[in-house]
Design a protein around this motif. Sequence first.
Motif, PDB file in Angstrom:
ATOM      1  N   PHE A  13     -45.184 -64.964-119.656  1.00 24.48           N
ATOM      2  CA  PHE A  13     -44.885 -63.796-120.504  1.00 24.48           C
ATOM      3  C   PHE A  13     -44.578 -64.313-121.910  1.00 24.48           C
ATOM      4  CE2 PHE A  13     -42.194 -59.768-121.076  1.00 24.48           C
ATOM      5  CZ  PHE A  13     -43.312 -58.930-121.071  1.00 24.48           C
ATOM      6  N   GLY A  14     -45.512 -65.135-122.401  1.00 32.11           N
ATOM      7  CA  GLY A  14     -45.389 -65.697-123.746  1.00 32.11           C
ATOM      8  C   GLY A  14     -46.156 -64.841-124.737  1.00 32.11           C
ATOM      9  N   HIS A  15     -46.775 -65.480-125.725  1.00 32.81           N
ATOM     10  CA  HIS A  15     -47.485 -64.730-126.773  1.00 32.81           C
ATOM     11  C   HIS A  15     -48.521 -63.783-126.171  1.00 32.81           C
ATOM     12  CE1 HIS A  15     -46.091 -68.306-129.100  1.00 32.81           C
ATOM     13  NE2 HIS A  15     -45.876 -67.381-129.997  1.00 32.81           N
ATOM     14  N   VAL A  16     -49.340 -64.304-125.267  1.00 35.40           N
ATOM     15  CA  VAL A  16     -50.454 -63.502-124.740  1.00 35.40           C
ATOM     16  C   VAL A  16     -49.944 -62.425-123.785  1.00 35.40           C
ATOM     17  CG1 VAL A  16     -52.608 -63.577-123.419  1.00 35.40           C
ATOM     18  CG2 VAL A  16     -52.084 -65.417-125.031  1.00 35.40           C
ATOM     19  N   ARG A  43     -40.956 -69.462-117.208  1.00 32.89           N
ATOM     20  CA  ARG A  43     -40.353 -70.755-116.847  1.00 32.89           C
ATOM     21  C   ARG A  43     -38.874 -70.809-117.235  1.00 32.89           C
ATOM     22  NH1 ARG A  43     -43.441 -75.491-119.621  1.00 32.89           N
ATOM     23  NH2 ARG A  43     -43.141 -73.925-121.237  1.00 32.89           N
ATOM     24  N   ARG A  44     -38.569 -70.364-118.467  1.00 32.51           N
ATOM     25  CA  ARG A  44     -37.192 -70.523-118.965  1.00 32.51           C
ATOM     26  C   ARG A  44     -36.510 -69.193-119.251  1.00 32.51           C
ATOM     27  NH1 ARG A  44     -38.771 -73.470-124.152  1.00 32.51           N
ATOM     28  NH2 ARG A  44     -40.380 -71.894-123.861  1.00 32.51           N
ATOM     29  N   HIS A  45     -37.246 -68.078-119.101  1.00 37.33           N
ATOM     30  CA  HIS A  45     -36.679 -66.775-119.453  1.00 37.33           C
ATOM     31  C   HIS A  45     -36.476 -65.883-118.238  1.00 37.33           C
ATOM     32  CE1 HIS A  45     -38.347 -68.214-123.290  1.00 37.33           C
ATOM     33  NE2 HIS A  45     -37.342 -67.554-123.814  1.00 37.33           N
ATOM     34  N   THR A 106     -51.046 -66.056-117.344  1.00 37.48           N
ATOM     35  CA  THR A 106     -51.054 -66.533-118.741  1.00 37.48           C
ATOM     36  C   THR A 106     -50.007 -67.625-118.931  1.00 37.48           C
ATOM     37  OG1 THR A 106     -49.513 -64.835-119.523  1.00 37.48           O
ATOM     38  CG2 THR A 106     -51.861 -64.301-119.645  1.00 37.48           C
ATOM     39  N   THR A 107     -49.890 -68.510-117.933  1.00 36.38           N
ATOM     40  CA  THR A 107     -49.002 -69.656-118.155  1.00 36.38           C
ATOM     41  C   THR A 107     -49.752 -70.698-118.979  1.00 36.38           C
ATOM     42  OG1 THR A 107     -49.644 -70.777-116.107  1.00 36.38           O
ATOM     43  CG2 THR A 107     -47.768 -69.268-115.970  1.00 36.38           C
ATOM     44  N   PRO A 116     -49.199 -74.824-113.462  1.00 28.15           N
ATOM     45  CA  PRO A 116     -48.973 -74.076-112.226  1.00 28.15           C
ATOM     46  C   PRO A 116     -50.023 -72.996-111.951  1.00 28.15           C
ATOM     47  CG  PRO A 116     -47.605 -73.156-113.940  1.00 28.15           C
ATOM     48  CD  PRO A 116     -48.321 -74.327-114.563  1.00 28.15           C
ATOM     49  N   ALA A 134     -56.234 -65.659-118.949  1.00 31.06           N
ATOM     50  CA  ALA A 134     -56.694 -66.224-120.231  1.00 31.06           C
ATOM     51  C   ALA A 134     -56.546 -67.735-120.194  1.00 31.06           C
ATOM     52  CB  ALA A 134     -55.867 -65.647-121.377  1.00 31.06           C
ATOM     53  N   ASN A 135     -56.072 -68.240-119.062  1.00 33.92           N
ATOM     54  CA  ASN A 135     -55.819 -69.675-118.909  1.00 33.92           C
ATOM     55  C   ASN A 135     -57.126 -70.358-118.486  1.00 33.92           C
ATOM     56  OD1 ASN A 135     -54.909 -72.197-118.036  1.00 33.92           O
ATOM     57  ND2 ASN A 135     -52.930 -71.349-117.389  1.00 33.92           N
ATOM     58  N   LYS A 136     -57.545 -71.341-119.276  1.00 34.30           N
ATOM     59  CA  LYS A 136     -58.819 -72.026-118.986  1.00 34.30           C
ATOM     60  C   LYS A 136     -58.727 -72.930-117.767  1.00 34.30           C
ATOM     61  CE  LYS A 136     -57.624 -72.759-122.999  1.00 34.30           C
ATOM     62  NZ  LYS A 136     -57.326 -71.919-124.105  1.00 34.30           N
ATOM     63  N   GLY A 217     -49.244 -67.925-133.140  1.00 29.88           N
ATOM     64  CA  GLY A 217     -49.337 -67.889-131.669  1.00 29.88           C
ATOM     65  C   GLY A 217     -50.681 -68.337-131.144  1.00 29.88           C
ATOM     66  N   GLU A 220     -52.140 -74.072-128.987  1.00 23.30           N
ATOM     67  CA  GLU A 220     -51.582 -74.275-127.652  1.00 23.30           C
ATOM     68  C   GLU A 220     -50.092 -74.625-127.770  1.00 23.30           C
ATOM     69  OE1 GLU A 220     -52.774 -73.892-124.569  1.00 23.30           O
ATOM     70  OE2 GLU A 220     -54.536 -73.043-125.505  1.00 23.30           O
ATOM     71  N   THR A 337     -57.188 -61.922-127.737  1.00 23.78           N
ATOM     72  CA  THR A 337     -56.949 -62.561-126.436  1.00 23.78           C
ATOM     73  C   THR A 337     -56.454 -61.534-125.419  1.00 23.78           C
ATOM     74  OG1 THR A 337     -56.323 -64.543-127.633  1.00 23.78           O
ATOM     75  CG2 THR A 337     -55.797 -64.485-125.298  1.00 23.78           C
TER      76      THR A 337
HETATM   77  N1  NAP Z   1     -52.433 -67.945-127.746  1.00 24.24           N
HETATM   78  C1  NAP Z   1     -53.740 -67.787-127.830  1.00 24.24           C
HETATM   79  O1  NAP Z   1     -54.279 -67.425-128.874  1.00 24.24           O
HETATM   80  C2  NAP Z   1     -54.606 -67.999-126.616  1.00 24.24           C
HETATM   81  C3  NAP Z   1     -55.974 -67.688-126.692  1.00 24.24           C
HETATM   82  C4  NAP Z   1     -56.769 -67.855-125.540  1.00 24.24           C
HETATM   83  C5  NAP Z   1     -56.214 -68.332-124.378  1.00 24.24           C
HETATM   84  N2  NAP Z   1     -54.865 -68.656-124.357  1.00 24.24           N
HETATM   85  C6  NAP Z   1     -54.305 -69.164-123.104  1.00 24.24           C
HETATM   86  O2  NAP Z   1     -53.374 -68.203-122.604  1.00 24.24           O
HETATM   87  C7  NAP Z   1     -52.293 -68.867-121.920  1.00 24.24           C
HETATM   88  C8  NAP Z   1     -50.983 -68.386-122.516  1.00 24.24           C
HETATM   89  O3  NAP Z   1     -50.924 -68.686-123.896  1.00 24.24           O
HETATM   90  P1  NAP Z   1     -49.640 -68.277-124.745  1.00 24.24           P
HETATM   91  O4  NAP Z   1     -50.019 -68.498-126.162  1.00 24.24           O
HETATM   92  O5  NAP Z   1     -49.141 -66.956-124.288  1.00 24.24           O
HETATM   93  O6  NAP Z   1     -48.608 -69.413-124.270  1.00 24.24           O
HETATM   94  P2  NAP Z   1     -47.000 -69.371-124.425  1.00 24.24           P
HETATM   95  O7  NAP Z   1     -46.601 -68.466-125.519  1.00 24.24           O
HETATM   96  O8  NAP Z   1     -46.569 -70.807-124.458  1.00 24.24           O
HETATM   97  O9  NAP Z   1     -46.508 -68.705-123.053  1.00 24.24           O
HETATM   98  C9  NAP Z   1     -46.655 -69.347-121.808  1.00 24.24           C
HETATM   99  C10 NAP Z   1     -45.859 -68.578-120.776  1.00 24.24           C
HETATM  100  O10 NAP Z   1     -45.965 -69.249-119.529  1.00 24.24           O
HETATM  101  C11 NAP Z   1     -44.657 -69.400-118.985  1.00 24.24           C
HETATM  102  N3  NAP Z   1     -44.659 -70.534-118.063  1.00 24.24           N
HETATM  103  C12 NAP Z   1     -44.891 -71.831-118.345  1.00 24.24           C
HETATM  104  N4  NAP Z   1     -44.821 -72.558-117.213  1.00 24.24           N
HETATM  105  C13 NAP Z   1     -44.541 -71.697-116.207  1.00 24.24           C
HETATM  106  C14 NAP Z   1     -44.315 -71.815-114.818  1.00 24.24           C
HETATM  107  N5  NAP Z   1     -44.343 -73.005-114.234  1.00 24.24           N
HETATM  108  N6  NAP Z   1     -44.052 -70.684-114.097  1.00 24.24           N
HETATM  109  C15 NAP Z   1     -44.002 -69.478-114.683  1.00 24.24           C
HETATM  110  N7  NAP Z   1     -44.182 -69.309-116.013  1.00 24.24           N
HETATM  111  C16 NAP Z   1     -44.440 -70.389-116.749  1.00 24.24           C
HETATM  112  C17 NAP Z   1     -43.765 -69.574-120.179  1.00 24.24           C
HETATM  113  O11 NAP Z   1     -42.400 -69.321-119.866  1.00 24.24           O
HETATM  114  P3  NAP Z   1     -41.218 -69.742-120.893  1.00 24.24           P
HETATM  115  O12 NAP Z   1     -41.522 -69.093-122.214  1.00 24.24           O
HETATM  116  O13 NAP Z   1     -40.006 -69.203-120.261  1.00 24.24           O
HETATM  117  O14 NAP Z   1     -41.291 -71.246-120.979  1.00 24.24           O
HETATM  118  C18 NAP Z   1     -44.356 -68.480-121.087  1.00 24.24           C
HETATM  119  O15 NAP Z   1     -43.880 -67.224-120.681  1.00 24.24           O
HETATM  120  C19 NAP Z   1     -52.538 -70.381-122.084  1.00 24.24           C
HETATM  121  O16 NAP Z   1     -53.133 -70.862-120.920  1.00 24.24           O
HETATM  122  C20 NAP Z   1     -53.506 -70.456-123.261  1.00 24.24           C
HETATM  123  O17 NAP Z   1     -54.369 -71.573-123.167  1.00 24.24           O
HETATM  124  C21 NAP Z   1     -54.071 -68.470-125.435  1.00 24.24           C
END
Ligand code: NAP
Length: 352
Positions: A13-16, A43-45, A106-107, A116, A134-136, A217, A220, A337
């Motif tokens: 539940f991060g940016h995406v 993970r942390r929230h 979307t981890t 994971p 959206a996770n590759k 955002g 990576e 995204t």
């Molecule tokens: N951002 C982009 O523009 C974009 C574009 C295309 C694809 N993507 C892909 O989309 C995915 C998410 O991107 P994002 O930008 O949203 O990343 P992000 O902001 O870093 O968010 C990642 C989320 O995953 C959670 N997480 C990490 N490890 C976990 C675990 N073991 N169990 C449960 N939750 C876990 C994190 O929790 P915490 O915050 O609590 O640590 C956070 O909520 C990635 O795989 C990325 O490659 C992103």
Amino acid sequence: MTRPELVLLLAGFGHVGRRLVGLLDEMGSRLAFSWRVGAISTRRHGSALSPTGLDAARAAAHVASGGSLAGLTPAPADRVGLSLIREACRMFTDEAAGGRLVLVETTVLNVDEGEPAMSHVQAALEARAHVVTANKGPAAIAYRELAALAARMDRRFLFEGAVMDGLPVFNLVRETMPGVRVESFRGVINTTCQHVITALANGREMADAVADMQASGIAEADPSLDLDGWDAAAKAAVLANVLLDGTLTPSRVTREGVRGLTGDDVRAAARGGRRLALVASGARHPDGGAHARVRVESLSADDPLAALRETDNALYLTTDLLGEVGIVQRTSTLTQTAYALVSDLTTIGRGL
Ligand SMILES: NC(=O)c1ccc[n+]([C@@H]2O[C@H](COP(=O)([O-])OP(=O)(O)OC[C@H]3O[C@@H](n4cnc5c(N)ncnc54)[C@H](OP(=O)(O)O)[C@@H]3O)[C@@H](O)[C@H]2O)c1
């Protein structure tokens, strides 16, 4: 006509993930489905789980301001990650049986084992939930296995957002090019590196350009995955596995990143009428399978990839029946995204 209701389990539940729930709210009646969020895992929230649905907007605001999800439900979920997903799948067995339960994965990207996310995707499919991501990682590492598992369970494993965000790549080929064989691909598919190279040309530092992408955002969570070419290699592996019948993983993609580039390199190329870009490409082997590589290329002015602006992406597919098909992405924000996930959810909603 009543729209089917999808129950969404949000792993990450991060940016995406947070932009997705905002976009679903904004799109309202334009959506082909209605939705409620049954669970959120971070993970942390903290985590949250509710049979009647969570207040997703409140949850997003809470997490964005650094809060924990634990206080959002009367009985806070004490499980996280995989065990929360398993518990949620047990809670929503009727929805799973009806094809209305969807894991939205979307981890963070992991280019080694895909964890994971890999375990999340497997557990959800085994419980007869659909998966959109959206996770590759999962499709880059185990596309065939996961596609076969989804087919056995009569559920969908969709990942439009893995390459070029919401622009149709996999949808385009699957839905609109029946019987067409993709022979090869070539493109600029990492926004952070394209921005870094443009910034170097303009005399800026690499670290500042990366900070721009982190602030929006787009980079990576670990930006070395962008700079060292891993993100592009993971995307190239997904493209090769899905479009070229390959069996690649990110580490089997020949890879070079942009970390060693300097402003002098980029400007010297420009003086010679050329442009540097991180290019991903792949092709079928004549005897089956596929190969792919990611490297900095010096592009001549008449190469369509040389015309891209600083955050543009483009992908060209060479096909047997349609010749070269190009997809150009001129806007790259979290909305694109999140829209990829919406388009995959729509595919599932339309199938009900
Ligand atoms: N951002 C982009 O523009 C974009 C574009 C295309 C694809 N993507 C892909 O989309 C995915 C998410 O991107 P994002 O930008 O949203 O990343 P992000 O902001 O870093 O968010 C990642 C989320 O995953 C959670 N997480 C990490 N490890 C976990 C675990 N073991 N169990 C449960 N939750 C876990 C994190 O929790 P915490 O915050 O609590 O640590 C956070 O909520 C990635 O795989 C990325 O490659 C992103």
